[in-house]
Design a protein around this motif. Structure first.
Motif, mmCIF file in Angstrom:
data_model
loop_
_atom_site.group_PDB
_atom_site.id
_atom_site.type_symbol
_atom_site.label_atom_id
_atom_site.label_comp_id
_atom_site.label_asym_id
_atom_site.label_seq_id
_atom_site.Cartn_x
_atom_site.Cartn_y
_atom_site.Cartn_z
ATOM 1 N N ARG A 174 0.816 -1.208 0.000
ATOM 2 C CA ARG A 174 0.000 0.000 0.000
ATOM 3 C C ARG A 174 0.854 1.265 0.000
ATOM 4 O O ARG A 174 1.990 1.265 0.455
ATOM 5 C CB ARG A 174 -0.923 0.008 1.221
ATOM 6 C CG ARG A 174 -1.964 -1.117 1.222
ATOM 7 C CD ARG A 174 -2.816 -1.032 2.474
ATOM 8 N NE ARG A 174 -3.808 -2.092 2.555
ATOM 9 C CZ ARG A 174 -5.037 -2.014 2.057
ATOM 10 N NH1 ARG A 174 -5.404 -0.918 1.404
ATOM 11 N NH2 ARG A 174 -5.880 -3.017 2.188
ATOM 12 N N GLY A 175 0.292 2.345 -0.501
ATOM 13 C CA GLY A 175 0.929 3.655 -0.437
ATOM 14 C C GLY A 175 2.070 3.867 -1.405
ATOM 15 O O GLY A 175 2.860 4.794 -1.231
ATOM 16 N N MET A 176 2.173 3.020 -2.433
ATOM 17 C CA MET A 176 3.272 3.142 -3.387
ATOM 18 C C MET A 176 2.729 3.475 -4.767
ATOM 19 O O MET A 176 1.603 3.116 -5.117
ATOM 20 C CB MET A 176 4.093 1.856 -3.436
ATOM 21 C CG MET A 176 4.611 1.401 -2.090
ATOM 22 S SD MET A 176 5.846 0.073 -2.187
ATOM 23 C CE MET A 176 7.330 1.019 -2.554
ATOM 24 N N GLY A 177 3.523 4.200 -5.550
ATOM 25 C CA GLY A 177 3.163 4.527 -6.921
ATOM 26 C C GLY A 177 4.270 4.111 -7.862
ATOM 27 O O GLY A 177 5.399 3.846 -7.429
ATOM 28 N N THR A 178 3.981 4.043 -9.146
ATOM 29 C CA THR A 178 4.985 3.612 -10.111
ATOM 30 C C THR A 178 5.798 4.798 -10.626
ATOM 31 O O THR A 178 5.338 5.951 -10.591
ATOM 32 C CB THR A 178 4.340 2.905 -11.317
ATOM 33 O OG1 THR A 178 3.658 3.877 -12.131
ATOM 34 C CG2 THR A 178 3.356 1.845 -10.873
ATOM 35 N N LEU A 179 6.966 4.500 -11.150
ATOM 36 C CA LEU A 179 7.773 5.552 -11.764
ATOM 37 C C LEU A 179 7.119 6.086 -13.039
ATOM 38 O O LEU A 179 7.438 7.181 -13.488
ATOM 39 C CB LEU A 179 9.176 5.024 -12.078
ATOM 40 C CG LEU A 179 10.122 4.907 -10.881
ATOM 41 C CD1 LEU A 179 11.493 4.436 -11.344
ATOM 42 C CD2 LEU A 179 10.247 6.231 -10.144
ATOM 43 N N ASP A 200 11.639 0.611 -27.051
ATOM 44 C CA ASP A 200 12.871 1.400 -27.131
ATOM 45 C C ASP A 200 13.639 1.431 -25.812
ATOM 46 O O ASP A 200 14.748 1.961 -25.750
ATOM 47 C CB ASP A 200 12.568 2.823 -27.595
ATOM 48 C CG ASP A 200 11.571 3.549 -26.698
ATOM 49 O OD1 ASP A 200 10.905 2.871 -25.881
ATOM 50 O OD2 ASP A 200 11.461 4.781 -26.807
ATOM 51 N N HIS A 201 13.101 0.841 -24.755
ATOM 52 C CA HIS A 201 13.819 0.734 -23.486
ATOM 53 C C HIS A 201 14.720 -0.502 -23.446
ATOM 54 O O HIS A 201 15.570 -0.604 -22.561
ATOM 55 C CB HIS A 201 12.830 0.642 -22.316
ATOM 56 C CG HIS A 201 12.243 1.958 -21.901
ATOM 57 N ND1 HIS A 201 12.436 2.518 -20.664
ATOM 58 C CD2 HIS A 201 11.443 2.834 -22.571
ATOM 59 C CE1 HIS A 201 11.795 3.669 -20.571
ATOM 60 N NE2 HIS A 201 11.177 3.874 -21.719
ATOM 61 N N TYR A 202 14.504 -1.436 -24.357
ATOM 62 C CA TYR A 202 15.207 -2.723 -24.311
ATOM 63 C C TYR A 202 16.540 -2.650 -25.055
ATOM 64 O O TYR A 202 16.663 -1.972 -26.082
ATOM 65 C CB TYR A 202 14.359 -3.811 -24.955
ATOM 66 C CG TYR A 202 13.173 -4.266 -24.144
ATOM 67 C CD1 TYR A 202 13.256 -5.378 -23.310
ATOM 68 C CD2 TYR A 202 11.957 -3.592 -24.217
ATOM 69 C CE1 TYR A 202 12.155 -5.805 -22.570
ATOM 70 C CE2 TYR A 202 10.855 -4.000 -23.479
ATOM 71 C CZ TYR A 202 10.969 -5.100 -22.659
ATOM 72 O OH TYR A 202 9.880 -5.518 -21.932
ATOM 73 N N VAL A 208 12.833 -4.042 -16.698
ATOM 74 C CA VAL A 208 12.948 -2.927 -15.750
ATOM 75 C C VAL A 208 12.411 -1.675 -16.437
ATOM 76 O O VAL A 208 13.135 -0.947 -17.119
ATOM 77 C CB VAL A 208 14.405 -2.727 -15.288
ATOM 78 C CG1 VAL A 208 14.470 -1.667 -14.190
ATOM 79 C CG2 VAL A 208 14.995 -4.041 -14.786
ATOM 80 N N LEU A 209 11.122 -1.447 -16.265
ATOM 81 C CA LEU A 209 10.396 -0.382 -16.936
ATOM 82 C C LEU A 209 9.693 0.502 -15.914
ATOM 83 O O LEU A 209 9.489 0.082 -14.766
ATOM 84 C CB LEU A 209 9.376 -0.988 -17.912
ATOM 85 C CG LEU A 209 9.968 -1.854 -19.025
ATOM 86 C CD1 LEU A 209 8.863 -2.623 -19.753
ATOM 87 C CD2 LEU A 209 10.757 -0.996 -20.009
ATOM 88 N N PRO A 210 9.303 1.723 -16.294
ATOM 89 C CA PRO A 210 8.711 2.655 -15.315
ATOM 90 C C PRO A 210 7.521 2.080 -14.555
ATOM 91 O O PRO A 210 7.388 2.290 -13.351
ATOM 92 C CB PRO A 210 8.284 3.845 -16.188
ATOM 93 C CG PRO A 210 9.156 3.784 -17.382
ATOM 94 C CD PRO A 210 9.427 2.337 -17.635
ATOM 95 N N LEU A 234 16.057 3.772 -17.948
ATOM 96 C CA LEU A 234 14.927 4.275 -17.179
ATOM 97 C C LEU A 234 15.307 5.535 -16.407
ATOM 98 O O LEU A 234 14.627 6.573 -16.488
ATOM 99 C CB LEU A 234 14.443 3.182 -16.218
ATOM 100 C CG LEU A 234 13.451 3.590 -15.131
ATOM 101 C CD1 LEU A 234 12.181 4.164 -15.732
ATOM 102 C CD2 LEU A 234 13.125 2.393 -14.238
ATOM 103 N N MET A 235 16.396 5.485 -15.660
ATOM 104 C CA MET A 235 16.784 6.620 -14.843
ATOM 105 C C MET A 235 17.264 7.798 -15.688
ATOM 106 O O MET A 235 17.004 8.958 -15.359
ATOM 107 C CB MET A 235 17.869 6.200 -13.841
ATOM 108 C CG MET A 235 17.415 5.136 -12.855
ATOM 109 S SD MET A 235 15.843 5.521 -12.023
ATOM 110 C CE MET A 235 16.194 7.107 -11.281
#
Length: 300
Positions: free
Chosen positions: A151-156, A227-229, A192-194, A251-252
């Protein structure tokens, strides 16, 4: 289901909070219900047991009737699955039975992390509570993973605009810790994606989710994020530790945008070569290099 006495069956039913709490109710709920009902049906027991059997049968029927209540109110959508909140549990149901293999991959990856990974780092991944087969009214059988709900978490993916350097550094550091933990346990995340990185800014917490793409031969890629891969995934469908490091770096880099310091740009360039053999292979060793180029106050 192993053979049990009437008294044992009654006790199991009395203690169950849901139909899935009863043994052998995952693969075929209908057949399991009939087996349980046969054990405690009031018409099959002596007069002395009839009242107890009637209560147990009523409880069993109620549990069976409510077995699919969790799938009436979607909580969210993932790449291949719908998510349903069921108290402290997150139920993950694939939209297509064709993706059952990816649900199996996630379950296997999480089991391996808990079995072989350092227990100190378990907060970096969701805990697999159970897995079972759900059969809908069209007789389609889909593998369901039930995960511990965070709980209480959001995605990038929800981060808008450029990410500040201070926030980016603690997120990046924790990503490297999470990946190092997984790799030491022999698990590759593979995506490893947003939308697969949950954060809690106040607690500086991070959880890497959606392990459906885990393994050295990913079953699929997220087309919207192609395009992230790195090239080895896009062209050869292979993955290794250097793959996860590449994707975390991309990602970063994208989240920091124009605020990214020159020192981190040089660091990122060394993690995103096309050839995986030229990239770092050890996320925990890379964390040491990362700490050398960021201000000391950003390392917590």
């Amino acid at each position: 289901m192993t053979t049990m006495t009437f008294e044992e069956a009654v006790a199991r039913i009395a203690a169950a909070r849901s139909f899935r709490d009863l043994p052998d109710t995952g693969n075929s709920a209908g057949r399991a219900y009939r087996r349980w009902a046969k054990l405690i049906h009031p018409d099959t027991v002596s007069a002395q047991r009839r009242a107890t059997a009637t209560d147990a049968f009523a409880k069993l029927s109620a549990l069976y009737k409510k077995k699919d209540d969790w799938c009436t109110s979607p909580w969210g959508s993932g790449d291949i699955a719908e998510l349903f909140a069921d108290g402290e549990r997150l139920v993950k149901l694939p939209r297509s039975p064709a993706d059952n293999d990816m649900m199996e991959a996630e379950a296997a990856a999480l089991r391996k992390l808990w079995a072989d990974g350092d227990p100190r780092f378990r907060p970096y991944a969701p805990r697999l509570l159970e897995t079972f087969v759900h059969e809908d009214d069209q007789r389609r059988r889909r593998l369901v993973n039930v995960l511990e709900r965070r709980r209480g978490m959001g995605t990038l993916a929800e981060v808008e605009g450029d990410l500040g350097v201070r926030d980016a550094t603690w997120i990046w550091r924790r990503l490297l810790v999470a990946l190092g933990w997984a790799h030491r346990a022999g698990v590759i995340h593979g995506a490893v994606l947003p939308e697969h990185v949950l954060i809690h800014p106040g607690r500086r917490g991070l959880v890497l989710v959606d392990w459906c793409y885990a393994g050295h031969r990913p079953a699929a890629i997220v087309r919207a994020r192609e395009d992230h891969y790195p090239p080895e995934v896009r062209h050869d469908r292979t993955a290794g530790p250097a793959t996860d490091i590449y994707m975390a770096t991309v990602l970063m880099t994208r989240l920091m945008g124009s605020r990214m310091p020159a020192s981190l740009r040089r660091f990122a360039a060394g993690c995103t070569y096309d050839a995986p053999r030229m990239r770092p292979q050890d996320a925990w060793a890379l964390l040491g290099e990362f700490d050398d180029i960021i201000p000391p106050q950003f390392r917590n």
